[in-house]
Design a protein around this motif. Sequence first.
Motif, mmCIF file in Angstrom:
data_model
loop_
_atom_site.group_PDB
_atom_site.id
_atom_site.type_symbol
_atom_site.label_atom_id
_atom_site.label_comp_id
_atom_site.label_asym_id
_atom_site.label_seq_id
_atom_site.Cartn_x
_atom_site.Cartn_y
_atom_site.Cartn_z
ATOM 1 N N HIS A 159 0.827 -1.209 0.000
ATOM 2 C CA HIS A 159 0.000 0.000 0.000
ATOM 3 C C HIS A 159 0.860 1.257 0.000
ATOM 4 O O HIS A 159 1.908 1.288 0.638
ATOM 5 C CB HIS A 159 -0.923 0.033 1.223
ATOM 6 N N THR B 244 -5.514 4.284 4.515
ATOM 7 C CA THR B 244 -5.569 3.044 3.725
ATOM 8 C C THR B 244 -6.817 2.980 2.835
ATOM 9 O O THR B 244 -6.959 2.030 2.072
ATOM 10 C CB THR B 244 -5.591 1.821 4.656
ATOM 11 N N TYR C 4 -3.621 0.859 -5.521
ATOM 12 C CA TYR C 4 -3.626 2.233 -4.997
ATOM 13 C C TYR C 4 -3.375 3.234 -6.123
ATOM 14 O O TYR C 4 -3.032 2.871 -7.250
ATOM 15 C CB TYR C 4 -2.605 2.401 -3.853
#
Length: 383
Positions: free
Chosen positions: A10, A190, A364
């Motif tokens: 991430h 996140t 992402y």
Amino acid sequence: MSKLPHIPFHVMPVIGTEIATLADAFQRGKLCGDGYYSQQCETWFRQHYQFPLALLTTSCTDALEMSALLANIKEGDEIIAPSYTFVSTVNAFALRGATIRFADSLPHHPNIDLDSAESLITSRTRALVVVHYAGMACDMAKAKALCEKYGLYLIEDAAQGLDAYYIDESLTKHPLGSIGDYGALSFHETKNVMAGEGGLIVVNRKEDRDRAEIIRQKGTNRSLFLKGQVDKYGWVDIGSSFLPSELNAAVLWAQLQAIRETQSHRLALWNQYFDGLASLEADGKLQRPNCPDFAQHNAHIFYLIAPSKQKRIEWTQSLEARGISTTGHYPSLHSSPYYKNRHDGRTLQHSDRYADCLLRLPLYWSLDSASVTRIIQALHDIV
Ligand SMILES: *Cc1c(COP(=O)(O)O)cnc(C)c1O
């Protein structure tokens, strides 16, 4: 093996405009809650998703705690929630003294199995908390019918559900968070859109709107005072400090301006994974996400399901050796250190299977399509 650059699991989404809105928030000379950027964000949510009342909070955890307060959850009450979720889904209610009855996930989806949930309802049950895993809607017609039949509050943990929808029988799209009595969204770094830490409570019950503002303002009617609805303000109910600072709201505002770009990028990568892994599913090597017809998801998570825990661990290690970081997700809450001695002993086989076998792949804003191609190729080599 891996001269190629490392692909982290991430990376927080940074648009590039956040510093400017932060500087502007300073310029405005007021950084405490409910200022210019907070109101801009709240108006944006009401306009884009027709939320009747949307209040920024410091986290989704806080939005869930506010829901528990609004529903007057108290010692001795029972609430039903999935075991396959993040602790905040249920902690909010445990904090009020409620007992959590954990429901299993569906065989084909990590979301709550509402049929098994119905069998857990007793005369003490006060609320059903559903979680829209990976931004994929639960069967909300069924959840609503259940709550109406037994007189329960319906609370949506829509932490992962921004810009995702439930599609009803007449094909009307309902944004996640707008369907139950209360919805809780997260802007943790996140999530698809972030404020560093941040959340939103959507208050769909008309009669609770004033009380929601009071609970968020430390139990005072300050918001009503500022709107000129009362002529002085004081302590009128229990509450806490659930307001985020303008710093968080300024970051969120910058992010919201770019939501169409970030969402279309995420959806393109998600679809690339989905198509690129189709033949592995056809060969019976793994399962891809199974998005129900009534759900329009938001590409929050791309996951796959390995045939065993052993395989999931092996795949994680082999991908790591190729410079690609991946990770599982939740351990079942019914067997967590805090709850295992409080749980009623039922086995929740599907929740445990997702805990063992679900693997999340990188997804992402700063991830590019070439990296996704590399990850898909690595999976074809490994599995
Ligand atoms: C992220 C998340 C939360 C917590 O959100 P915070 O904003 O960090 O409090 C709660 N539930 C689920 C399902 C989540 O994914």
